[in-house]
Design an enzyme around this catalytic site. Structure first.
Site, PDB file in Angstrom:
ATOM      1  N   HIS A 119      -3.308  -9.475   6.731  1.00 52.11           N
ATOM      2  CA  HIS A 119      -3.729  -9.276   7.988  1.00 52.11           C
ATOM      3  C   HIS A 119      -4.003  -8.087   8.573  1.00 52.11           C
ATOM      4  O   HIS A 119      -4.646  -8.086   9.687  1.00 52.11           O
ATOM      5  CB  HIS A 119      -2.660 -10.205   8.826  1.00 52.11           C
ATOM      6  CG  HIS A 119      -1.351  -9.365   9.075  1.00 52.11           C
ATOM      7  ND1 HIS A 119      -0.079  -9.515   8.371  1.00 52.11           N
ATOM      8  CD2 HIS A 119      -1.046  -8.544   9.903  1.00 52.11           C
ATOM      9  CE1 HIS A 119       0.690  -8.865   8.570  1.00 52.11           C
ATOM     10  NE2 HIS A 119       0.319  -7.853   9.791  1.00 52.11           N
ATOM     11  N   ASP A 153      -0.269 -13.166   2.070  1.00 55.20           N
ATOM     12  CA  ASP A 153      -0.459 -11.930   2.911  1.00 55.20           C
ATOM     13  C   ASP A 153      -0.378 -10.644   2.096  1.00 55.20           C
ATOM     14  O   ASP A 153       0.345  -9.904   2.743  1.00 55.20           O
ATOM     15  CB  ASP A 153       0.406 -12.154   4.111  1.00 55.20           C
ATOM     16  CG  ASP A 153       0.118 -11.193   5.432  1.00 55.20           C
ATOM     17  OD1 ASP A 153      -1.059 -10.701   5.465  1.00 55.20           O
ATOM     18  OD2 ASP A 153       1.121 -10.894   6.024  1.00 55.20           O
ATOM     19  N   SER A 240       3.386  -3.383   9.175  1.00 58.41           N
ATOM     20  CA  SER A 240       3.061  -4.295   8.094  1.00 58.41           C
ATOM     21  C   SER A 240       2.452  -3.944   7.093  1.00 58.41           C
ATOM     22  O   SER A 240       1.325  -2.944   7.263  1.00 58.41           O
ATOM     23  CB  SER A 240       2.189  -5.142   9.052  1.00 58.41           C
ATOM     24  OG  SER A 240       2.561  -6.155   9.678  1.00 58.41           O
TER      25      SER A 240
END
Length: 391
Positions: A119, A153, A240
């Site tokens: 993402h 992810d 992230s």
């Protein structure tokens, strides 16, 4: 040199042992928040904002497997930060010359591969997209997108110029971790590069689901389900893709999402860390990354059933389960003898409380190895053995 590079010179004794079983009755759902920042958020699937928990399975390996020590040993976080920070990168994603996202990543090998989250870099997977990797010395290096996988992810970048002093981070094992073990999260939260936070492992084998970015041109949304490490080390938007490391400075997870007190898509969602963050295990991340490096795409383990959340009486106790709705022909489940109506309550020694928990466990298991599934069929407990395949 193997991926991950050599371990730090100064190490404390490793803590070894099996992971703790999944302990929840309802899966945690996470959703990407932060818009232009590569972070994550989560909220519980229960109807209110109250946490949902369950008791550990008596058969699950847990903290009792480890002898209690009175040692007050604490990792030297200053030394670990000094050793690991050079292998951590801030990631800037742009489209048509405008910054569209920020995130983190870490150097995986001496060939210039960088692991991050799907993402974080997915917006660059389109015409006019570009990625810049900013190292700790301030150098900005253009990077190419090697591959990305929305189902887990995980994504991999390749530096266009490989610095001579590139520092791959040593790879550890999440399977050696216990609940309560100290960890450090490194990354680029809110664009603040070279940030570190510390905490502990709050839970292992935590099923977490997120909505992720699939085909950018089609604005496709895919569901990511991971068997995550839960930590109270602060994880904020921008963390992230950064590493979660143990007390030896070894990567044991990839920070991917964090909890919020409400639906992150609502205007009332709370931003910032509330002490519940999630990381993809390093085993799953490197399994996918190695495939992306070799072929540009990833395959995933699968069982071959459709299922729904359910409850079942097992040995006089009512508990959550995943009920088989159908079995696909020619799949590992069919070969193992699964039948419609089977209530799956465990995979190996780890309890299964719902469908998401089963999906998370399947996706975190390497294909090709036989796995025992405990099912309730016609009121009787049975064990079925299946060998997962990749597709």
């Amino acid at each position: 040199m193997p991926p991950g590079g050599p371990p730090p010179s100064a190490q404390r004794p490793r803590r070894r042992g099996p992971g703790w079983g999944a302990l929840i009755a309802a899966a945690v759902a996470a959703a990407i928040v932060g818009g232009a920042l590569g972070g994550g958020g989560a909220w519980l699937l229960s109807g209110d904002a109250s946490p949902v928990a369950s008791q550990p399975s008596q058969d699950s390996p847990g903290q009792s497997d480890r002898s209690i020590s009175q040692s007050t040993e604490t990792p030297d976080w200053a030394q670990i930060a000094d050793q690991t920070t050079p292998g951590v990168a801030a990631i800037q994603v742009g489209v048509d010359g405008e910054v569209s996202g920020l995130g983190s990543g870490f150097v995986y090998d001496d060939q210039g591969h960088v692991i991050t989250n799907n993402h974080v870099v997915a917006p660059a997977d389109t015409e006019g997209g570009e990625v810049q990797v900013v190292m700790t010395d301030g150098s900005m290096i253009p990077a190419a997108l090697v591959g990305r996988d929305a189902e887990t992810d995980v994504a991999v970048l390749k530096l266009e110029t490989v610095p001579e002093d590139l520092t791959p981070l040593p790879i550890g094992s999440s399977e050696d971790m216990f609940v309560g073990d100290p960890v450090m999260a490194l990354g680029n939260p809110l664009g603040l590069a070279d940030s570190v936070t510390t905490g502990i492992v709050s839970a292992l084998d935590r099923p977490v689901s997120t909505q992720n970015i699939g085909d950018v041109s089609e604005q496709e949304v895919e569901m990511t389900i991971t068997n995550a490490i839960q930590t109270d080390a602060a994880i904020n938007p921008g963390n992230s893709g950064g590493p979660l490391v143990n007390g030896n400075g070894e990567v044991i997870g990839v920070n991917s999402s964090a909890a919020t007190l409400s639906d992150p898509s609502s205007s009332e969602a709370q931003s910032g860390s509330i002490g519940i963050g999630f990381a993809i295990t390093v085993e799953q991340a490197t399994y996918i990354a190695d495939q992306l490096i070799q072929t540009g795409e990833a395959k995933h383990p699968f069982l071959g059933v459709t299922m729904v959340n359910s409850t079942v009486d097992a040995q006089g106790v009512s508990r959550g389960s995943a009920r088989v709705e159908s079995v696909n022909d020619g799949t590992p489940a069919a070969a193992a003898g699964f039948e419609e109506g089977d209530e799956i309550i465990a995979m190996g020694d780890k309890p299964v409380n719902n469908g998401v928990a089963l999906q998370a466990l399947v996706r975190s298991t390497a294909p090709g190895e036989p796995v025992d599934f405990t099912v309730i069929r016609d009121g009787q407990e049975q064990t079925l053995q299946a060998t997962l395949e990749a597709r």
